[in-house]
Design an enzyme around this catalytic site. Structure first.
Site, PDB file in Angstrom:
ATOM      1  N   CYS A 261      -8.300  23.190  17.038  1.00  0.00           N
ATOM      2  CA  CYS A 261      -8.208  23.598  18.502  1.00  0.00           C
ATOM      3  C   CYS A 261      -7.680  23.020  19.432  1.00  0.00           C
ATOM      4  O   CYS A 261      -8.247  22.370  20.481  1.00  0.00           O
ATOM      5  CB  CYS A 261      -9.737  24.021  18.848  1.00  0.00           C
TER       6      CYS A 261
ATOM      7  N   TYR B 124      -1.981   7.170   3.755  1.00  0.00           N
ATOM      8  CA  TYR B 124      -2.476   7.233   5.214  1.00  0.00           C
ATOM      9  C   TYR B 124      -2.790   8.604   5.518  1.00  0.00           C
ATOM     10  O   TYR B 124      -2.355   9.034   6.650  1.00  0.00           O
ATOM     11  CB  TYR B 124      -1.591   6.326   6.162  1.00  0.00           C
TER      12      TYR B 124
ATOM     13  N   GLY C  59       0.781  -1.258   0.033  1.00  0.00           N
ATOM     14  CA  GLY C  59       0.016   0.075   0.009  1.00  0.00           C
ATOM     15  C   GLY C  59       0.844   1.309  -0.037  1.00  0.00           C
ATOM     16  O   GLY C  59       1.257   1.905  -1.098  1.00  0.00           O
ATOM     17  N   ARG C  60       1.396   1.371   1.162  1.00  0.00           N
ATOM     18  CA  ARG C  60       2.211   2.802   1.345  1.00  0.00           C
ATOM     19  C   ARG C  60       3.359   2.706   0.289  1.00  0.00           C
ATOM     20  O   ARG C  60       3.509   3.657  -0.271  1.00  0.00           O
ATOM     21  CB  ARG C  60       3.002   2.422   2.847  1.00  0.00           C
TER      22      ARG C  60
ATOM     23  N   TYR D 168       1.132   8.499  15.499  1.00  0.00           N
ATOM     24  CA  TYR D 168       2.324   7.698  15.506  1.00  0.00           C
ATOM     25  C   TYR D 168       3.962   8.241  16.035  1.00  0.00           C
ATOM     26  O   TYR D 168       4.892   7.692  16.106  1.00  0.00           O
ATOM     27  CB  TYR D 168       2.579   6.953  14.335  1.00  0.00           C
TER      28      TYR D 168
HETATM   29  C1  LIG Z   1      -2.490  -2.118   5.707  1.00  0.00           C
HETATM   30  C2  LIG Z   1      -2.413  -3.747   5.142  1.00  0.00           C
HETATM   31  C3  LIG Z   1      -1.391  -3.710   3.773  1.00  0.00           C
HETATM   32  C4  LIG Z   1      -0.552  -2.744   3.544  1.00  0.00           C
HETATM   33  O1  LIG Z   1       0.374  -2.278   4.361  1.00  0.00           O
HETATM   34  P1  LIG Z   1       1.419  -0.942   3.763  1.00  0.00           P
HETATM   35  O2  LIG Z   1       2.294  -1.054   4.965  1.00  0.00           O
HETATM   36  O3  LIG Z   1       0.621   0.079   3.416  1.00  0.00           O
HETATM   37  O4  LIG Z   1       1.909  -1.639   2.437  1.00  0.00           O
HETATM   38  C5  LIG Z   1      -1.623  -4.960   3.399  1.00  0.00           C
HETATM   39  N1  LIG Z   1      -2.250  -6.034   3.699  1.00  0.00           N
HETATM   40  C6  LIG Z   1      -2.898  -6.043   5.089  1.00  0.00           C
HETATM   41  C7  LIG Z   1      -3.935  -7.095   5.239  1.00  0.00           C
HETATM   42  C8  LIG Z   1      -3.310  -4.799   5.464  1.00  0.00           C
HETATM   43  O5  LIG Z   1      -3.817  -4.411   6.659  1.00  0.00           O
END
Ligand SMILES: *Cc1c(COP(=O)(O)O)cnc(C)c1O
Length: 425
Positions: free
Chosen positions: A353, A383, A284-285, A326
């Site tokens: 605020c 995110y 994802g990231r 975080y």
């Molecule tokens: C959040 C998540 C990802 C992606 O994580 P990244 O750190 O953004 O690569 C992949 N698989 C599952 C099941 C997740 O919950």
């Protein structure tokens, strides 16, 4: 010298003749003038480059984009066009992906507490896989099956391998003390496999693990692959999903493995462990984080002698809650002089605020930063908008995709009327 490191900017970033930062051939000055601030600017070529890198490393349909990092219809279509599948974890994420025209057969349904309604939709829409997370979820699928809801879904079981990823506690998910998955250590994993194999309401096709997010140590992934490969070997299932979690550099001095290097680590580990299953991952990231930056306007500057200077911008924890959640670090710079020396220190804060509304605990800016300047924070593509909120009845910022000199608005700025759209009082 304390310049912004070039690697924190996206692939098409360049400096124009007038000194201003350009992304995808568009000047940040022009984008801010057209769309206002705060504004998320996504470099479309950068996203495609990362998708292609993931697909080159793992194969078409073997890289599943984790949509929770950043999701809108344009993003869902882009990932699908680039031959990725899409990981969705809620009915809302699935709805968004389907609304984009992506077929359910390209979707993988996640979630540690899927509702009956979410499971029903996943089954009847025929998503590619449901990743089953608990015995209660198997019960719910049994009930739906008994009601005649079908067809029988292909499922993976999420296994908690007992591997502690070295990352923030809130985003570490592979350890035994976790709300996610079937624990390997206490025998739940093998009990779940036995139950699923003998169940008429699911078709067990593989196993899944995800040890956490923003993980930098390639060794953590190797370790999880080893644990999973050993557990999976005698079962002979066709699919093995090793999750996402590849970290990215957010600040000067950080260095993360590339998607290609991650691919090598996992491929080598699986080869030496004799894995015969088809291996997939869920980044994802690492696909979207560095693709975007957030553009703000610098407002009030308050100097507290002998304490610090506060630089306030027109957004804050509502468009980027990661520093508050975080303690995450970011960099800041002025798009009119992206690589100027940054000698002025201060705290970059938002307009909410509360004192916790911090974007950068120790921001560095050029000495001539002044009220009214545009200010940007890079690596905000993951995110940020997806975790954002309407706190203080703030309207959430728009998202623009840029490329080849064109700017395409894919999410418009919210209006005050949008804020009242669900308020029927
Ligand atoms: C959040 C998540 C990802 C992606 O994580 P990244 O750190 O953004 O690569 C992949 N698989 C599952 C099941 C997740 O919950």
């Amino acid at each position: 010298m304390s310049q912004l490191p070039r690697i924190l900017l996206s692939d098409t970033a360049a400096v124009g003749d007038d000194g201003w930062l350009r992304i995808g051939g568009c000047s940040i000055r022009d984008l801010a003038a057209e769309f206002g601030t705060p504004l998320f600017v996504y470099d479309e070529q950068h996203i495609r480059n990362r998708c292609r890198e993931a697909v080159a490393a793992f194969g078409p349909q073997r890289a599943v984009y984790a949509s929770k990092a950043f999701l809108c219809k344009a993003m869902a279509r882009l990932a699908y066009e680039e031959e990725m599948r899409l990981d969705v974890a809620t009915g809302g994420e699935l709805h968004t992906v389907l609304a984009a025209g992506v077929p359910a057969s390209a979707c993988v349904m996640h979630g540690n507490n899927k509702s009956v309604a979410e499971l029903r939709t996943a089954i009847t829409e025929q998503v590619c896989h449901i990743v089953v997370d608990s015995f209660d979820e198997l019960d719910r699928i049994d009930v739906l099956n008994a009601e005649g809801v079908g067809p029988v879904p292909d499922v993976l079981l999420r296994i908690t391998p007992g591997v502690h990823a070295h990352t923030h506690e809130f985003i570490a998910t592979g350890q035994n003390d976790s709300k996610f998955g079937f624990n390997l250590a206490n025998g739940d994993a093998i009990r779940a496999v036995d139950r699923a194999r003998n169940s008429p309401s699911v078709n067990l096709v593989g196993l899944h693990c995800h040890i956490g997010s923003n993980v930098f140590a390639a060794s953590s992934f190797g370790k999880a692959a080893e644990v999973m490969a050993n557990f999976a070997a005698p079962l002979g299932l066709p699919e093995l999903v090793l999750g996402g979690g590849l970290g990215v550099a957010y600040v000067a001095g950080e260095e993360a493995p590339t998607l290609t290097q991650w691919g090598h680590v996992l491929r080598d580990a699986c080869q030496s462990l004799g894995v015969t299953a088809r291996v997939s991952v869920e980044p994802g990231r690492s696909i979207v984080a560095a693709a975007a930056l957030t553009v703000y306007t610098l407002g009030t500057i308050k100097h507290v002698p002998d304490v610090r200077t506060y630089f306030s911008v027109d957004g804050g924890m509502s468009d980027n809650p990661r520093p508050v959640l975080y303690g995450s670090g970011y960099e800041s710079f002025l798009p009119r002089a992206p690589f100027a020396d940054r000698t002025r220190h201060g705290r970059l804060v938002g307009k909410h605020c509360e004192s916790g509304d911090v974007l950068l605990f120790d921001a560095k800016l050029p000495a001539d930063a002044r009220v009214g300047d545009l200010l940007a924070t890079p690596v905000t593509g993951a995110y940020g908008r997806s975790m954002g909120s309407n706190y203080n009845a703030i309207t959430r910022p728009p998202v623009v995709f840029v490329g080849d000199g064109d700017a395409r608005l894919v999410i418009r700025r919210e209006t005050f009327d949008d804020l009242l759209a669900t308020d029927i009082g």
